[in-house]
Scaffold this motif. Structure first.
Motif, PDB file in Angstrom:
ATOM      1  N   GLN A 140       0.842  -1.247   0.030  1.00 27.87           N
ATOM      2  CA  GLN A 140       0.103   0.061  -0.124  1.00 27.87           C
ATOM      3  C   GLN A 140       0.761   1.228  -0.016  1.00 27.87           C
ATOM      4  N   LEU A 141       2.233   1.316   0.648  1.00 30.42           N
ATOM      5  CA  LEU A 141       2.889   2.260   0.640  1.00 30.42           C
ATOM      6  C   LEU A 141       3.582   2.650  -0.756  1.00 30.42           C
TER       7      LEU A 141
ATOM      8  N   MET B 221       0.650   6.240  -7.105  1.00 33.46           N
ATOM      9  CA  MET B 221      -0.414   6.794  -7.616  1.00 33.46           C
ATOM     10  C   MET B 221      -0.695   8.340  -7.240  1.00 33.46           C
ATOM     11  N   ALA B 222      -0.132   8.804  -6.162  1.00 35.68           N
ATOM     12  CA  ALA B 222      -0.182  10.187  -5.757  1.00 35.68           C
ATOM     13  C   ALA B 222       1.034  10.784  -6.819  1.00 35.68           C
ATOM     14  N   PHE B 223       1.771  10.016  -7.045  1.00 35.68           N
ATOM     15  CA  PHE B 223       2.842  10.706  -7.876  1.00 35.68           C
ATOM     16  C   PHE B 223       2.332  11.057  -9.350  1.00 35.68           C
TER      17      PHE B 223
ATOM     18  N   ALA C 207      -0.005  14.800  -0.778  1.00 33.11           N
ATOM     19  CA  ALA C 207      -0.845  13.821  -1.450  1.00 33.11           C
ATOM     20  C   ALA C 207      -0.498  12.393  -1.186  1.00 33.11           C
ATOM     21  N   TRP C 208       0.692  12.211  -0.805  1.00 36.40           N
ATOM     22  CA  TRP C 208       1.172  10.721  -0.709  1.00 36.40           C
ATOM     23  C   TRP C 208       0.616  10.157   0.573  1.00 36.40           C
TER      24      TRP C 208
ATOM     25  N   CYS D  81      -2.897   6.867   3.949  1.00 39.28           N
ATOM     26  CA  CYS D  81      -3.989   6.619   4.726  1.00 39.28           C
ATOM     27  C   CYS D  81      -5.490   6.267   4.301  1.00 39.28           C
ATOM     28  N   LEU D  82      -5.887   6.785   3.392  1.00 44.31           N
ATOM     29  CA  LEU D  82      -7.121   6.615   2.651  1.00 44.31           C
ATOM     30  C   LEU D  82      -7.114   5.190   2.173  1.00 44.31           C
ATOM     31  N   SER D  83      -5.879   4.666   1.507  1.00 41.78           N
ATOM     32  CA  SER D  83      -5.558   3.201   1.260  1.00 41.78           C
ATOM     33  C   SER D  83      -5.851   2.141   1.969  1.00 41.78           C
TER      34      SER D  83
END
Length: 73
Positions: free
Chosen positions: A11-12, A18-20, A48-49, A54-56
Motif C-alpha cells: 500500500q505504501l 498513484m499520488a505521484f 498527496a502521498w 491513509c485512505l488506502s
C-alpha cells in the motif's frame, strides 16, 4: 491472505505511485509543461502521498472484500 507487513508495504508503494502520477497528470493539465508545473508537482506530491496512504488503508480492505465477493460468485 497476504501478511500485514507485505500488505502495508504494498500500500505504501501503490499509494506513492498513484499520488505521484495523479498529481503530475492533473498538475500538467492545469499548468501545462512549465517550471511552475514541476515546482507545484513536488509540493502536491508531498501532501498527496500521506493522504493517499491513509485512505488506502481503509479503501484497500474494502476493495479486497468486494473483489472476494465478486470472485466467489
Amino acid at each position: 491472505m497476504i501478511d500485514t507487513k507485505t500488505l502495508l508495504i504494498a500500500q505504501l508503494f501503490i499509494s506513492g505511485m498513484m499520488a505521484f502520477m495523479m498529481t503530475g497528470f492533473f498538475g500538467f493539465l492545469h499548468l501545462g509543461p512549465s517550471a511552475e508545473w514541476l515546482r507545484e508537482w513536488s509540493h502536491s506530491f508531498v501532501i498527496a502521498w500521506p493522504v493517499a496512504f491513509c485512505l488506502s488503508l481503509g479503501v484497500g480492505k474494502l476493495s479486497f472484500k468486494l473483489a472476494a465477493m465478486i470472485t466467489r460468485a
